[in-house]
Design a protein around this motif. Structure first.
Motif, short mmCIF file in Angstrom:
data_model
loop_
_atom_site.label_atom_id
_atom_site.label_comp_id
_atom_site.label_asym_id
_atom_site.label_seq_id
_atom_site.Cartn_x
_atom_site.Cartn_y
_atom_site.Cartn_z
N THR A 94 9.98 53.48 26.87
CA THR A 94 10.26 54.73 26.16
C THR A 94 10.74 54.48 24.73
N GLY A 95 10.55 53.25 24.23
CA GLY A 95 10.81 52.96 22.83
C GLY A 95 12.28 53.05 22.43
N GLN A 96 12.49 53.19 21.10
CA GLN A 96 13.85 53.25 20.58
C GLN A 96 14.61 54.44 21.11
N ARG A 97 13.89 55.55 21.33
CA ARG A 97 14.56 56.73 21.88
C ARG A 97 15.17 56.41 23.24
N GLY A 98 14.44 55.68 24.07
CA GLY A 98 14.95 55.33 25.39
C GLY A 98 16.19 54.47 25.32
N TRP A 99 16.22 53.53 24.38
CA TRP A 99 17.39 52.68 24.22
C TRP A 99 18.60 53.51 23.79
N LEU A 100 18.38 54.41 22.85
CA LEU A 100 19.48 55.27 22.38
C LEU A 100 19.94 56.21 23.49
N ASP A 101 19.00 56.69 24.30
CA ASP A 101 19.38 57.54 25.43
C ASP A 101 20.27 56.78 26.40
N ASN A 102 19.94 55.52 26.67
CA ASN A 102 20.76 54.71 27.57
C ASN A 102 22.18 54.55 27.02
N LEU A 103 22.28 54.30 25.73
CA LEU A 103 23.60 54.18 25.11
C LEU A 103 24.37 55.49 25.20
N THR A 104 23.66 56.60 24.98
CA THR A 104 24.31 57.91 25.04
C THR A 104 24.85 58.20 26.44
N ILE A 105 24.09 57.81 27.45
CA ILE A 105 24.54 58.01 28.83
C ILE A 105 25.84 57.25 29.07
N ALA A 106 25.91 56.01 28.61
CA ALA A 106 27.13 55.21 28.77
C ALA A 106 28.29 55.83 28.00
N GLU A 107 28.02 56.25 26.78
CA GLU A 107 29.09 56.81 25.93
C GLU A 107 29.60 58.14 26.48
N LYS A 108 28.69 59.00 26.94
CA LYS A 108 29.08 60.29 27.50
C LYS A 108 29.94 60.09 28.75
N THR A 109 29.51 59.19 29.61
CA THR A 109 30.26 58.91 30.83
C THR A 109 31.64 58.37 30.51
N ALA A 110 31.69 57.42 29.57
CA ALA A 110 32.97 56.81 29.19
C ALA A 110 33.93 57.85 28.62
N ALA A 111 33.41 58.72 27.76
CA ALA A 111 34.27 59.73 27.12
C ALA A 111 34.90 60.65 28.15
N LEU A 112 34.13 61.06 29.14
CA LEU A 112 34.65 61.97 30.16
C LEU A 112 35.63 61.29 31.11
N LEU A 113 35.50 59.97 31.23
CA LEU A 113 36.40 59.22 32.12
C LEU A 113 37.59 58.61 31.37
N GLY A 114 37.57 58.71 30.04
CA GLY A 114 38.63 58.09 29.26
C GLY A 114 38.54 56.58 29.21
N LEU A 115 37.30 56.05 29.23
CA LEU A 115 37.07 54.61 29.21
C LEU A 115 36.36 54.20 27.92
N ASP A 116 36.31 52.91 27.69
CA ASP A 116 35.46 52.37 26.63
C ASP A 116 34.01 52.36 27.12
N ALA A 117 33.07 52.63 26.24
CA ALA A 117 31.66 52.65 26.63
C ALA A 117 31.22 51.32 27.20
N GLY A 118 31.82 50.23 26.70
CA GLY A 118 31.46 48.91 27.20
C GLY A 118 31.84 48.66 28.64
N ASP A 119 32.67 49.51 29.22
CA ASP A 119 33.09 49.36 30.62
C ASP A 119 32.23 50.20 31.57
N VAL A 120 31.17 50.81 31.02
CA VAL A 120 30.29 51.65 31.84
C VAL A 120 28.90 51.01 31.90
N LEU A 121 28.42 50.76 33.11
CA LEU A 121 27.06 50.27 33.32
C LEU A 121 26.15 51.44 33.65
#
Length: 404
Positions: A86-113
């Motif tokens: 899915t190209g660069q968009r897919g990579w950015l979407d994956n990052l967004t999923i991690a960041e969104k999850t981390a923000a709602l849990l109060g975690l660092d994005a790097g701690d979300v797989l």
């Protein structure tokens, strides 16, 4: 070395102390739960193994990098979209999923797989995913393991979840697991996920050693259709919440943990093989009499992925020639004067040739839901076992109509 005997139960990834999970529907699939969230109360030690496919999904590339840190606290899994090719968009979407999850849990994005499974090549519907993450966070529960196992299913017909208990230093310790996979499955991992949690306190190097040994003896010893996927992943989280003395040596505690992990991993692998797309039988292929472990494994995998063998089992046909042919095609050493073959415990070939056997009785035994195929190569003393399933009309139907 002491023998350890552990019996897996129908527990879940939330059976160990300190894990919450949820599974919700956000519209990635036409129906049924399709988004899973798993969270440890505290940062966990993490190890992982990933697909050998040279076209890895974005989540695989991302997780490989994150796992190197040795730490994670959450995992978000979607079913219905592989986010692969899915190209660069897919990579950015994956990052967004991690960041969104981390923000709602109060975690660092790097701690979300992040894990994704489903159709390859289609953009991720991010509005649905973002809404789904918020819903999944809201319903996190220490009893959410079954919902989580349901939410990672694609063509699976049943949720696959297990747990196993062991005692270390007087503390009850638990390993939990959930798995998904039904098609595009072949040794060296495949389109499947194996997600393990434990509350055992253990050094990461020792955790990784036990983990790799367990995966190599389970998930890498099964096949459904000989296809290796772009997304397959096995992960193990260890948060230490059981309170045992941290395992820092290869002692009896490490041996007990490794044995329990291997047992539950085999249970998960067998469940995937048994639930192969369209399958009616779990087939256990055992090769004896090989000159080396490598040759035993190679012969067993060759038999297990043979379309001719798998269709014969579906048709209840004790066609031992197909088994010998598949073993021979693998290139291993076979003693042509000594090899023998068994179907469902019935000897059908011995000393390199056919022997009389009750064909009708054998056909009836091959109708069982669990079927064993054994071949003795007559060349050595080494054995290996691989799990697979039969190949049916329904497999063709499911995969011919996967998109529609």
């Amino acid at each position: 070395m002491k023998n350890f005997d552990f019996i897996p139960s129908r527990g879940t990834v939330t059976s160990p102390k300190g894990y919450k999970a949820s599974g919700i529907y956000c519209g990635l699939k036409r129906k049924n739960k399709d988004l899973c969230l798993l969270v440890s109360d505290s940062p966990a030690t993490v190890v992982g193994m990933f697909t050998s496919n040279n076209v890895p999904a974005h989540c695989v590339v991302y997780n490989k990098e994150r796992v190197q840190s040795g730490r994670a606290q959450a995992l978000i899994v979607n079913a219905g979209n592989a986010n692969c090719c899915t190209g660069q968009r897919g990579w950015l979407d994956n990052l967004t999923i991690a960041e969104k999850t981390a923000a709602l849990l109060g975690l660092d994005a790097g701690d979300v797989l992040v894990l994704s499974t489903g159709v390859i090549g289609e953009p991720m519907p991010m509005n649905k995913v973002k809404n789904g993450i918020a819903m999944a966070v809201e319903v996190l529960s220490y009893d959410g393991g079954v919902d989580a196992a349901r939410a990672i299913m694609t063509t699976d017909t049943v949720p696959k979840h297990f747990s196993i208990e062991l005692e270390l230093d007087g503390k009850t310790c638990t390993i939990g697991a959930m798995a998904k996979g039904s098609g595009m499955i072949h040794p060296n991992l495949a389109t499947m996920f194996g997600i393990f949690t434990t509350d055992v306190a253990i050094d990461r190097t020792l955790l990784d050693a036990a983990f790799r040994d367990a995966v190599n003896d389970s998930f890498n010893m099964m096949t459904v259709d000989g296809e290796t996927s772009t997304n397959d992943t096995v992960l193990l989280f260890a948060n230490g919440a059981a309170g045992n003395s941290r395992i820092i040596d290869k002692n009896e505690n490490h041996a007990a943990f490794a044995a329990a992990l291997k047992q539950i991993a085999k249970e998960a692998a067998k469940a995937i093989a048994e639930d192969g797309e369209g399958a009616t039988k779990l087939v256990t292929v055992t090769v004896d009499g090989a000159v080396s472990k490598e040759e035993a494994i190679r012969a067993a995998k060759s038999i297990a992925k043979s379309l001719l063998v798998k269709t014969a089992i579906f048709g209840n046909d004790p066609n031992w020639g197909r088994v010998v042919q598949s073993a021979g095609a693998s290139g291993v050493q076979i003693n042509l004067q000594k090899f023998g073959v068994e179907f469902a415990g019935v000897k059908v070939a011995e000393n390199g040739g056919a022997i009389p056997f009750d064909r009708e009785e054998t056909i009836q035994m091959l109708k069982n839901k669990n079927v064993q195929i054994k071949i003795d190569l007559g060349a050595g003393s080494i054995s290996a076992t691989v799990f697979t399933c039969d190949l049916t009309y329904d497999y063709v139907t499911i995969n011919a109509e996967y998109h529609t």
